[in-house]
Scaffold this motif. Structure first.
Motif, mmCIF file in Angstrom:
data_model
loop_
_atom_site.group_PDB
_atom_site.id
_atom_site.type_symbol
_atom_site.label_atom_id
_atom_site.label_comp_id
_atom_site.label_asym_id
_atom_site.label_seq_id
_atom_site.Cartn_x
_atom_site.Cartn_y
_atom_site.Cartn_z
ATOM 1 N N HIS A 169 13.857 -5.283 6.480
ATOM 2 C CA HIS A 169 14.841 -4.799 5.646
ATOM 3 C C HIS A 169 14.682 -3.032 5.582
ATOM 4 C CE1 HIS A 169 15.638 -8.863 4.956
ATOM 5 N NE2 HIS A 169 14.766 -8.880 4.246
ATOM 6 N N GLY A 170 14.068 -2.425 6.624
ATOM 7 C CA GLY A 170 14.060 -1.014 6.703
ATOM 8 C C GLY A 170 12.758 -0.597 5.785
ATOM 9 N N ARG A 171 11.813 -1.625 5.525
ATOM 10 C CA ARG A 171 10.514 -1.167 4.782
ATOM 11 C C ARG A 171 9.468 -1.769 5.678
ATOM 12 N NH1 ARG A 171 11.051 -3.630 -1.328
ATOM 13 N NH2 ARG A 171 9.268 -2.143 -1.470
ATOM 14 N N PRO A 172 8.433 -0.858 5.756
ATOM 15 C CA PRO A 172 7.034 -1.096 6.830
ATOM 16 C C PRO A 172 5.927 -1.773 5.948
ATOM 17 C CG PRO A 172 7.154 1.071 5.973
ATOM 18 C CD PRO A 172 8.271 0.576 5.300
ATOM 19 N N ILE A 173 5.520 -2.482 6.633
ATOM 20 C CA ILE A 173 4.076 -3.337 6.500
ATOM 21 C C ILE A 173 3.123 -2.814 7.646
ATOM 22 C CG2 ILE A 173 2.730 -5.344 6.005
ATOM 23 C CD1 ILE A 173 5.285 -6.461 4.921
ATOM 24 N N GLU A 174 2.025 -2.345 7.332
ATOM 25 C CA GLU A 174 1.060 -1.893 8.325
ATOM 26 C C GLU A 174 -0.187 -2.560 8.553
ATOM 27 O OE1 GLU A 174 1.808 3.173 8.233
ATOM 28 O OE2 GLU A 174 0.661 1.942 6.681
ATOM 29 N N ALA A 175 -0.595 -3.104 9.656
ATOM 30 C CA ALA A 175 -1.489 -4.015 9.675
ATOM 31 C C ALA A 175 -2.355 -3.722 11.044
ATOM 32 C CB ALA A 175 -0.878 -5.419 9.626
ATOM 33 N N HIS A 176 -3.232 -4.736 11.353
ATOM 34 C CA HIS A 176 -4.049 -4.541 12.387
ATOM 35 C C HIS A 176 -4.047 -6.109 13.081
ATOM 36 C CE1 HIS A 176 -5.386 -1.654 9.306
ATOM 37 N NE2 HIS A 176 -5.714 -1.033 10.523
ATOM 38 N N ARG A 177 -4.221 -5.900 14.544
ATOM 39 C CA ARG A 177 -3.827 -7.102 15.244
ATOM 40 C C ARG A 177 -4.922 -8.208 15.256
ATOM 41 N NH1 ARG A 177 -0.274 -6.118 19.832
ATOM 42 N NH2 ARG A 177 0.678 -4.161 19.534
ATOM 43 N N VAL A 178 -6.220 -7.703 15.239
ATOM 44 C CA VAL A 178 -7.160 -8.788 15.363
ATOM 45 C C VAL A 178 -7.183 -9.376 13.868
ATOM 46 C CG1 VAL A 178 -8.855 -6.915 14.224
ATOM 47 C CG2 VAL A 178 -9.625 -9.031 15.605
ATOM 48 N N ILE A 179 -6.875 -9.062 12.923
ATOM 49 C CA ILE A 179 -7.139 -9.611 11.816
ATOM 50 C C ILE A 179 -5.900 -10.782 11.501
ATOM 51 C CG2 ILE A 179 -7.003 -9.446 9.107
ATOM 52 C CD1 ILE A 179 -9.236 -8.049 10.319
ATOM 53 N N LEU A 180 -4.593 -10.480 12.128
ATOM 54 C CA LEU A 180 -3.556 -11.303 12.010
ATOM 55 C C LEU A 180 -3.926 -12.251 13.018
ATOM 56 C CD1 LEU A 180 -0.421 -8.852 11.669
ATOM 57 C CD2 LEU A 180 -1.825 -9.810 9.848
ATOM 58 N N SER A 181 -4.465 -12.138 14.184
ATOM 59 C CA SER A 181 -4.577 -12.856 15.286
ATOM 60 C C SER A 181 -5.681 -13.970 14.882
ATOM 61 C CB SER A 181 -4.977 -12.292 16.497
ATOM 62 O OG SER A 181 -3.963 -11.439 17.063
ATOM 63 N N ALA A 182 -6.594 -13.469 14.050
ATOM 64 C CA ALA A 182 -7.784 -14.322 13.681
ATOM 65 C C ALA A 182 -7.209 -15.469 12.460
ATOM 66 C CB ALA A 182 -8.816 -13.511 12.907
ATOM 67 N N ARG A 183 -6.318 -14.928 11.792
ATOM 68 C CA ARG A 183 -5.931 -15.937 10.728
ATOM 69 C C ARG A 183 -4.780 -16.936 11.118
ATOM 70 N NH1 ARG A 183 -7.866 -14.389 5.705
ATOM 71 N NH2 ARG A 183 -7.743 -16.595 5.450
ATOM 72 N N SER A 184 -3.999 -16.481 12.184
ATOM 73 C CA SER A 184 -2.729 -17.235 12.402
ATOM 74 C C SER A 184 -2.496 -17.595 14.010
ATOM 75 C CB SER A 184 -1.394 -16.714 11.929
ATOM 76 O OG SER A 184 -0.472 -16.976 12.346
ATOM 77 N N PRO A 185 -2.474 -18.877 14.437
ATOM 78 C CA PRO A 185 -2.123 -19.286 15.928
ATOM 79 C C PRO A 185 -0.635 -18.476 16.318
ATOM 80 C CG PRO A 185 -2.630 -20.930 14.675
ATOM 81 C CD PRO A 185 -2.654 -20.110 13.629
ATOM 82 N N TYR A 186 0.165 -18.427 15.246
ATOM 83 C CA TYR A 186 1.523 -18.026 15.647
ATOM 84 C C TYR A 186 1.114 -16.128 16.126
ATOM 85 C CZ TYR A 186 6.017 -15.674 14.919
ATOM 86 O OH TYR A 186 7.010 -14.997 15.063
#
Length: 563
Positions: A169-186
């Motif tokens: 909705h036009g608002r950003p969320i900044e993140a890091h790939r390795v953290i997201l990949s480690a926590r979620s198979p998706y």
């Protein structure tokens, strides 16, 4: 007790309650129900999940509240037990509380969630350090929590650049790939396929809630979920898509509880201001942050490269860019001795100020393959460190723990913790080293006392001083102990001027300025001169004995030098 002054509880209320019976072999539920705080402390120190449930879907805190064991309830709360009202576990504990004192204790801890572990705290600061993430949190909380100047585009001290940005909705969320990949198979699958080369990802779904997704990503970094009750149903849908099954089950149960609580209420409840807090310890251990990053580290180590030199030929071992290579999302190579470790910048930078500073200067790195075929990650070389010590160091950085450690490595680990500004590592090494120290001879214990004093490892230092104070004459007979006395700074001041007043029972020991001989003297007095009228006499005897041992050590040293 200063933290609890505002709830009108007397210190006597927290004296150990008399349990109905001791349960020396009971589980955490039996210990809480009986009020057996000794057994409860043993179980919690052993790593039992404080929010685990029994066959009746009850937590240990529920039984402590039901039986009115205030001391047991306080111990559980300080260990991270959930007690927030308008949550399933929180409401059960509030309603089951035997008396008003227990209810007041729950209210005191309700708005004060336990502190995060070092790993979770460091990664949370990195997540919140990103400008867009911090701006949203400040908007929600209504106050600035960081020193970074957001309005002028400044960054917080914990800032580390994100490698992926989500737009909702036009608002950003900044993140890091390795953290997201480690926590979620998706996320892992997406970053390996559709999103492999994309740094900005836009979600166009109208029903995807920004606050729910923000809380979801924040949970991945911190192992603590904080979300408005109104957004919980949206979070359930996000968990389902991202295949976070254990979190989904907990949230679904809480949503059902909230609907039932609203139905039973006699008035409309405004959920916009109500928030739900979930500690990661409520989930299975394999679904928490340390276990997730441990799996990432295992893959990275398997993909790391070992170089072996034979007849001036360099042979490389490791599965880099070949069949069977499992993508670990590594973005930096660290070369230590003859091994190249595949690592992740966000984790190294979050845990160590040294790496944070060095990784911020990418142009100084050795770019290109540098002898590594078909490889183009930045390469950092570390010197004066063994690859075994570095592997144990990154094990702690990724998991907040050490499975095992060779005592011979401990000295190098203490040095590495100091050089890489990873001071909590010293405590982890000390915890792993202590069982080994129980079997070492006095000569080795003197060695560890000197090392622990040099590197500021208080846990090992205190253990060594305690052992020497309790077995002083046995140590005095050893040449190593007498030789050690000559290497230590002299006692501070005139012995007749030093205090011999004992500490209050149970009070923290009053040390001087970190002088080993002064501290040893105080500990020896605690052991040998518990009565006040004996302390002055005992203190003088100890000082004279110490002087005699030093004279003997000087004579022994002179003989050795002469020979």
């Amino acid at each position: 007790m200063s933290d609890l002054d505002d709830i009108d509880l007397d210190p006597e209320d927290f004296l150990p309650s008399i349990p109905l019976k001791k349960v020396p072999h009971g589980d955490v539920f039996e210990a809480s129900r009986a009020g057996d705080v000794d057994r409860l402390k043993y179980l919690l120190d052993s790593g039992v999940n404080v929010n685990t449930r029994d066959n009746w879907d009850s937590v240990a805190l529920y039984y402590a509240c039901l039986a009115g064991h205030l001391d047991a309830a306080k111990m559980l709360l300080e260990s991270g037990a959930i007690c927030s009202e308008h949550t399933f576990d929180g409401d059960r504990c509030h309603y089951a509380a035997l008396n008003l004192k227990v209810r007041k204790l729950l209210k005191a801890f309700e708005a004060r969630p336990p502190p995060l572990g070092p790993l979770q705290s460091a990664l949370r600061e990195t997540f919140i350090g990103c400008v867009a993430n911090r701006a949203y949190l400040e908007q929600v909380d209504g106050q600035a929590q960081f020193t970074g100047n957001v309005s002028n585009g400044g960054t917080s001290p914990s800032y580390f650049p994100p490698d992926v940005i989500f737009c909702l909705h036009g608002r950003p969320i900044e993140a890091h790939r390795v953290i997201l990949s480690a926590r979620s198979p998706y996320f892992k699958k997406k970053f390996e396929t559709d999103w492999r080369d994309r740094n900005k990802i836009r979600f166009s779904r109208e029903k995807l809630s920004y606050p729910a997704f923000y809380s979801f990503v924040h949970f991945f970094y911190s192992d603590r979920l904080e979300i408005a009750v109104d957004d919980m149903e949206d979070l359930v849908r996000i968990c389902k898509v991202c295949k976070c099954e254990s979190l989904q089950k907990v949230i679904e149960k809480e949503v059902r509880h909230q609907k039932y609580a609203d139905y039973k209420s006699l008035q409309d409840i405004d959920n916009s201001q109500r928030r739900y807090i979930l500690q990661g310890s409520s989930l299975p251990e394999d679904d928490c942050l340390p276990a997730a990053l441990s799996r990432v580290l295992e893959i990275s180590l398997n993909n790391s490269i070992q170089e072996e030199k034979d007849d001036d030929l360099v042979t490389q071992f490791g599965s880099v860019k070949i069949s069977g290579f499992e993508d670990d999302l590594a973005d930096v190579n660290i070369k230590v001795e003859d091994k190249v470790f595949r690592c992740h910048q966000v984790i190294l930078a979050s845990r160590s100020e040294y790496f944070k500073t060095r990784l911020s200067r990418m142009e100084d790195f050795l770019e290109g393959n540098d002898g590594l075929h078909d490889y183009n990650l930045p390469l950092v070389k570390e010197h004066d460190l063994s690859m075994e010590a570095f592997e144990k160091m990154i094990e702690y950085m990724y998991t907040d723990g050490l499975k095992d450690i060779n005592p011979e490595q401990a000295e190098e680990m203490f040095d590495a913790a100091s050089r890489y500004l990873l001071f909590p590592l010293k405590r982890a090494v000390a915890d792993a080293l202590l069982p080994h120290l129980q079997m070492v001879p006095p000569s080795r214990l003197c060695h560890w006392l000197i090392l622990s004093d040099m590197y500021g490892v208080s846990k090992i230092r205190e253990y060594c001083l305690d052992m020497i104070a309790c077995n002083f004459e046995a140590f005095a007979e050893t040449k190593e102990f007498r030789a050690m006395l000559l290497t230590l700074p002299p006692p501070s001041g005139d012995s007749s001027l030093r205090t011999t007043v004992p500490n209050a029972p149970g009070a923290e020991m009053k040390m001087t300025d970190g002088n080993v001989l002064d501290d040893l003297r105080e500990k020896w007095l605690e052991v040998e001169a518990g009565e006040l009228d004996k302390r002055d006499e005992s203190a003088l005897l100890f000082d004279k004995r110490l002087e005699m041992l030093m004279l003997v050590a000087q004579q022994e040293q002179s003989v050795t030098d002469y020979e």
